[in-house]
Design a protein around this motif. Sequence first.
Motif, mmCIF file in Angstrom:
data_model
loop_
_atom_site.group_PDB
_atom_site.id
_atom_site.type_symbol
_atom_site.label_atom_id
_atom_site.label_comp_id
_atom_site.label_asym_id
_atom_site.label_seq_id
_atom_site.Cartn_x
_atom_site.Cartn_y
_atom_site.Cartn_z
ATOM 1 N N ALA A 138 0.107 1.736 2.610
ATOM 2 C CA ALA A 138 0.484 1.860 4.023
ATOM 3 C C ALA A 138 -0.616 2.590 4.774
ATOM 4 N N ILE A 139 -0.902 2.130 5.998
ATOM 5 C CA ILE A 139 -1.846 2.801 6.887
ATOM 6 C C ILE A 139 -1.266 2.799 8.295
ATOM 7 N N ASP A 140 -1.789 3.685 9.141
ATOM 8 C CA ASP A 140 -1.338 3.758 10.529
ATOM 9 C C ASP A 140 -2.268 3.044 11.494
ATOM 10 N N ASN A 141 -3.564 3.226 11.306
ATOM 11 C CA ASN A 141 -4.533 2.776 12.303
ATOM 12 C C ASN A 141 -5.629 1.910 11.692
ATOM 13 N N PRO A 142 -5.405 0.600 11.553
ATOM 14 C CA PRO A 142 -6.507 -0.272 11.141
ATOM 15 C C PRO A 142 -7.443 -0.481 12.330
ATOM 16 N N PRO A 143 -8.740 -0.720 12.142
ATOM 17 C CA PRO A 143 -9.412 -0.801 10.837
ATOM 18 C C PRO A 143 -10.069 0.497 10.394
ATOM 19 N N SER A 144 -9.781 1.599 11.080
ATOM 20 C CA SER A 144 -10.436 2.856 10.717
ATOM 21 C C SER A 144 -9.918 3.432 9.410
ATOM 22 N N GLU A 145 -8.759 2.970 8.941
ATOM 23 C CA GLU A 145 -8.194 3.434 7.673
ATOM 24 C C GLU A 145 -8.052 2.261 6.700
ATOM 25 N N ASN A 146 -8.003 2.599 5.441
ATOM 26 C CA ASN A 146 -7.740 1.566 4.439
ATOM 27 C C ASN A 146 -7.043 2.209 3.228
ATOM 28 N N ALA A 147 -6.238 1.406 2.546
ATOM 29 C CA ALA A 147 -5.545 1.849 1.333
ATOM 30 C C ALA A 147 -5.573 0.727 0.316
ATOM 31 N N ASN A 148 -5.831 1.084 -0.935
ATOM 32 C CA ASN A 148 -5.897 0.109 -2.024
ATOM 33 C C ASN A 148 -5.030 0.581 -3.189
ATOM 34 N N ALA A 149 -4.407 -0.370 -3.864
ATOM 35 C CA ALA A 149 -3.645 -0.081 -5.083
ATOM 36 C C ALA A 149 -3.800 -1.250 -6.036
ATOM 37 N N SER A 150 -4.013 -0.954 -7.310
ATOM 38 C CA SER A 150 -4.142 -2.011 -8.304
ATOM 39 C C SER A 150 -3.577 -1.535 -9.628
#
Length: 296
Positions: A138-150
């Motif tokens: 989850a992120i609030d403000n794209p594209p300044s934020e990013n989140a990855n899960a694998s």
Amino acid sequence: MKQYLVFAKRLLLLATPLVATSALLTSPSQAATFSSSQGILDLTNFSESFSTTESQNLGNVSAIANGGIVNAQNSHAVANVIPDPLEVYTSATSLASGESKDYVGTAQAAAKIIGNFDVAPGQLFSFNFTSALDLETAIDNPPSENANASGKLSFFLLDTTGIPEKNLPDFLSGLLSDTTNSILKNPLDFFSLTGNLNTLGNDNFITSQESQNVTLTEDKQFSFDGTQEFATDFVEGSLQRSFDRKTNLTLVAIRSTQTRVVAPEPSMNLALVLFFGLLAVATKGRRKAAADSLIR
């Protein structure tokens, strides 16, 4: 499936986490990111017992903030072999979260369990397995934020009959230390459950693969749209096969989870970021399966 995953999540979060945190006093939060990867692999009802086992459990976390707040942790990262009745169990949760801006946090957990045993001619070799993978970002403000899960959960069955008995310990140790898993490219049988979420990218997936002697059922749910994404898959199955000659087998079970949050994409060298706040835990054990009982 949802009931199992909720139970698994609560179970994994009970353990004391391995945590890296970096924080500076700032103005109220401008944005927030979150990333979670949870994986469970449980092998039971073996028709044969291991004569020798090897295990490895690794984890590292990193967090750095320059005007923001960031946390990263691995919880309940275990890799256990219970001899009687034989059970192979591994699980982990990797979490990362951040607030405000200018931060990066990562959490990684990996485990490998190796068991070796003999099967008599004509005897049916079998075991059951359960596997669950739960990814969330989850992120609030794209594209300044990013989140990855694998995450990845898998097992491989190898025919090691041709390896002389005196060389077998070195072979098993080599399997444990082989980070490329090159020896596992031609297994007799295998199962793999893998997934990836990238909130700003298109490389989102959760999928399973299995060889012809593996049967399974699965329950999968996912959402790859927007600023909040998730993917879950619960798999139950079994492996059954027989051999027309005495056969030495090696089973390799692998579990890995990884998370990352960043705001914005860091301009500094990522190697320096990972070096700062790096905390690693590694355990490696080799034991006779009948000699020691590990209780998770």
